[in-house]
Scaffold this motif. Structure first.
Motif, PDB file in Angstrom:
ATOM      1  N   ARG A 118       0.837  -1.096   0.004  1.00 56.18           N
ATOM      2  CA  ARG A 118      -0.014  -0.114   0.098  1.00 56.18           C
ATOM      3  C   ARG A 118       0.886   1.296   0.169  1.00 56.18           C
ATOM      4  O   ARG A 118       0.415   2.294  -0.502  1.00 56.18           O
ATOM      5  N   ARG A 122       3.886   5.534  -3.844  1.00 61.23           N
ATOM      6  CA  ARG A 122       4.522   6.671  -4.287  1.00 61.23           C
ATOM      7  C   ARG A 122       6.032   6.609  -4.314  1.00 61.23           C
ATOM      8  O   ARG A 122       6.796   7.353  -4.869  1.00 61.23           O
ATOM      9  N   GLN A 309       1.455   8.697  -5.630  1.00 66.70           N
ATOM     10  CA  GLN A 309       0.894   9.350  -4.404  1.00 66.70           C
ATOM     11  C   GLN A 309      -0.523   8.910  -4.518  1.00 66.70           C
ATOM     12  O   GLN A 309      -1.103   8.557  -3.390  1.00 66.70           O
ATOM     13  N   LEU A 310      -1.143   8.951  -5.490  1.00 68.06           N
ATOM     14  CA  LEU A 310      -2.503   8.520  -5.605  1.00 68.06           C
ATOM     15  C   LEU A 310      -2.777   7.123  -5.428  1.00 68.06           C
ATOM     16  O   LEU A 310      -3.887   6.743  -4.629  1.00 68.06           O
ATOM     17  N   ILE A 311      -1.923   6.213  -5.821  1.00 68.79           N
ATOM     18  CA  ILE A 311      -2.083   4.968  -5.678  1.00 68.79           C
ATOM     19  C   ILE A 311      -1.770   4.691  -4.222  1.00 68.79           C
ATOM     20  O   ILE A 311      -2.882   3.744  -3.631  1.00 68.79           O
ATOM     21  N   THR A 312      -0.986   5.263  -3.532  1.00 68.63           N
ATOM     22  CA  THR A 312      -0.790   4.988  -2.005  1.00 68.63           C
ATOM     23  C   THR A 312      -2.110   5.533  -1.327  1.00 68.63           C
ATOM     24  O   THR A 312      -2.763   4.891  -0.417  1.00 68.63           O
ATOM     25  N   LYS A 313      -2.671   6.441  -1.861  1.00 64.86           N
ATOM     26  CA  LYS A 313      -3.986   7.197  -1.033  1.00 64.86           C
ATOM     27  C   LYS A 313      -5.060   6.495  -1.138  1.00 64.86           C
ATOM     28  O   LYS A 313      -5.785   6.189  -0.166  1.00 64.86           O
ATOM     29  N   THR A 314      -5.398   5.958  -2.579  1.00 67.32           N
ATOM     30  CA  THR A 314      -6.672   5.240  -2.781  1.00 67.32           C
ATOM     31  C   THR A 314      -6.487   3.870  -2.762  1.00 67.32           C
ATOM     32  O   THR A 314      -7.412   3.234  -2.479  1.00 67.32           O
ATOM     33  N   GLY A 315      -5.366   3.179  -2.792  1.00 68.01           N
ATOM     34  CA  GLY A 315      -5.330   1.954  -2.913  1.00 68.01           C
ATOM     35  C   GLY A 315      -5.783   1.338  -4.442  1.00 68.01           C
ATOM     36  O   GLY A 315      -5.707   0.009  -4.399  1.00 68.01           O
ATOM     37  N   ARG A 316      -6.043   2.050  -5.401  1.00 64.55           N
ATOM     38  CA  ARG A 316      -6.428   1.545  -6.508  1.00 64.55           C
ATOM     39  C   ARG A 316      -5.118   1.775  -7.410  1.00 64.55           C
ATOM     40  O   ARG A 316      -4.266   2.676  -7.438  1.00 64.55           O
ATOM     41  N   TYR A 317      -4.900   0.890  -8.314  1.00 63.86           N
ATOM     42  CA  TYR A 317      -3.770   0.938  -9.321  1.00 63.86           C
ATOM     43  C   TYR A 317      -4.369   0.569 -10.736  1.00 63.86           C
ATOM     44  O   TYR A 317      -3.600   1.349 -11.716  1.00 63.86           O
ATOM     45  N   GLU A 498      -7.539  -6.703 -10.091  1.00 64.52           N
ATOM     46  CA  GLU A 498      -7.098  -5.915  -9.162  1.00 64.52           C
ATOM     47  C   GLU A 498      -7.382  -6.497  -7.913  1.00 64.52           C
ATOM     48  O   GLU A 498      -8.523  -6.603  -7.300  1.00 64.52           O
TER      49      GLU A 498
END
Length: 522
Positions: A118, A122, A309-317, A498
């Motif tokens: 998770r 970033r 940063q957005l991946i870490t924040k949302t958990g979506r990739y 996912e």
């Protein structure tokens, strides 16, 4: 992380700085016939080392290999600067490649040791940014050094930086390794090398040094295929295989790596052939071309950092990979529509689109692989991801180059067929103008123009204009292949499963086992 990024930047800058400096180096030490081997040997040794070190670092830890890699890279860099002939330079660049492969492989894998999935988004984005910055400043810095100092400093200027990175990692970096002693699959490692080397050589030489249907290229492909069959047979029986084949039964692992291979084909194709358009079709100098290409890498740095940063924040990739491939594909399609009337602004816009898409996709395909496998396979999984991406670049550049050359040859034949009377014989006599790639050498064109009689100057200018059109058409065909490849990658990634990004470095099964063990202990 600062220590790892310093090591990554040291290796990446040394890799990218050589490109613009190499023509000056070869002009001094000679060996133009072996020019391409300076790149080929580095690519071979880097690819082999990265895939082999991945498994070994899972067993013995990342720290010994990243330190060894930096040490070997420093030695190779120093020796490269002392080269007095092309043979020494090739040997020392091969040595650099062994070190570079260790650094690249262990740097990305080390993130998995330090952070749970998770949190990795970033940091993967930051690592991609480091590589992007090296791609931006390396070529420009290389040109400045050879114009201002001796070319030897291309290899020496960052040696103190390497020593700092070595010291920082030695002092700060933890060494995570598997418990207990395990055997090393030396047989599998040798067979794997015998599979990879002929395959990469075949794609490096095909369409350039040898024809695709030549005995040399066919022989290399056959050799690689036979070695692959033997490798699969050997790995199924190895106690501790260098690449556990069961990983390929994991759909996330397989789809991510194939997607990375396809993305590498498009990415390296754009990096390699866009300068042909900027210099050859638009007639812009090599120095200015470097600044134009910066737009692609800088946009990649921006989106890889923000996307991580957005991946870490949302958990979506998955959504970021799909968006990235779509944007990148649209940028590549815009490249395929370029012509001699395309403005410099249009070129930069297309490069920015490719860079934005690349930055969104680049960190994801490594993260998905790391998240889908047990931590004990982290090194080999990450190395496989790096290898597939680099192999994709080698394959893509080769195929796109062949497409470009085929279209170019057909267009030149058609132009010659349309020439009539005295004009045809005059065209034949202008031997230097038989290949549109001469447009990349303004000095050569200027030399030919000086010898052209005044009454033939209109014909000369007409030929140059026709050759610009031919080069543009041939590059459009190559970029269109890139659009197709990225389209296939987009479809493939749409099937990517996912799964939630783990908050620890343990899989759910491992966590359950630990809970049961604690319960029994209590």
């Amino acid at each position: 992380m600062i220590a790892i990024m310093a090591a990554m930047l040291f290796a990446a800058l040394n890799q990218t700085i050589v490109g613009t400096a190499l023509p000056v180096i070869v002009a001094d030490i000679g060996g133009m016939d072996y020019f391409s081997w300076v790149f080929t040997i580095y690519m071979l040794t880097t690819s082999i080392t990265a895939i082999l070190v991945g498994k070994l670092s899972d067993t013995y830890g990342r720290k010994p290999f990243i330190l060894t890699g930096i040490g070997i890279f420093i030695l190779g860099s120093f020796l490269s600067g002392t080269s007095v002939n092309i043979y020494q330079l090739i040997i020392y660049r091969g040595l650099q490649g062994f070190g570079g492969g260790m650094i690249m492989s262990t740097s990305f894998t080390a993130i998995g040791d330090l952070f749970p999935p998770r949190e990795r988004g970033r940091w993967q984005g930051m690592m991609s940014s480091v590589f992007g910055l090296a791609s931006v400043f390396g070529p420009t810095l290389g040109g400045y050094i050879v114009d201002t100092w001796q070319w030897n400093w291309v290899f020496w200027v960052f040696l103190p930086f390497g020593l700092v990175a070595f010291t920082m990692i030695w002092k700060m970096f933890p060494n995570v390794k598997s418990a207990g002693k395990t055997s090393v699959d030396y047989v599998g490692a040798v067979i794997l090398a015998l599979t990879i080397v002929p395959l990469l050589l075949a794609f490096s030489w095909a369409g350039k040094t040898f024809a695709w249907d030549s005995m040399m290229i066919i022989g290399l492909f056959v050799w690689s295929s036979i070695a692959l069959v033997i490798f699969i047979f050997a790995e199924t029986r190895a106690e501790n295989p260098i690449i556990p084949l069961h990983l390929f039964r994991n759909s996330i692992f397989t789809i991510s790596n194939v997607g990375g291979l396809l993305m590498g084909m498009g990415m390296f194709g754009a990096i390699m052939y866009m300068p042909f358009f900027v210099q050859g079709v638009l007639g812009i100098s090599a120095t200015r071309t470097g600044f134009v290409m910066m737009s692609m890498m800088l946009s990649m740095v921006v989106t890889s950092t923000i996307g991580g940063q957005l991946i870490t924040k949302t958990g979506r990739y998955k959504i970021f990979a799909l968006m990235g491939l779509t944007i990148m594909g649209l940028g590549m399609f815009s490249m395929s529509r370029m012509s001699i009337d395309t403005t410099l602004f249009g070129v930069i816009r297309n490069l920015v689109m490719v860079g934005l898409g690349l930055g969104l996709t680049f960190p994801v395909l490594t993260l998905t692989v790391q998240n889908a496998v047990d931590h004990k396979y982290l090194g080999v999984a990450t190395s496989a991801s790096q290898f597939f991406r680099q192999a994709g670049g080698t394959i893509g550049v080769s195929i796109m180059g062949s497409i470009m050359n085929l279209i170019m040859a057909d267009e030149m034949k058609e132009m010659m067929a349309k020439a009539t009377g005295g004009a045809a014989s005059k065209l034949q006599n202008m031997g230097a103008l038989k290949d549109p790639q001469v447009l990349m050498d303004p000095d050569k064109i200027a030399g030919v123009k000086e010898k052209v009689p005044a009454d033939m100057l209109p014909l000369f200018n007409q030929i140059i204009q026709s050759m610009r059109e031919i080069l543009s058409t041939s590059l459009s065909g190559a970029f269109l292949f890139g659009v197709f490849v990225l389209g296939v990658a987009l479809i493939l990634i749409s099937f990517l499963k996912e799964i939630p990004l783990r908050l620890t470095n343990q899989t759910e099964e491992q966590s359950e086992e630990n809970v049961e063990a604690k319960s029994v202990s209590s």
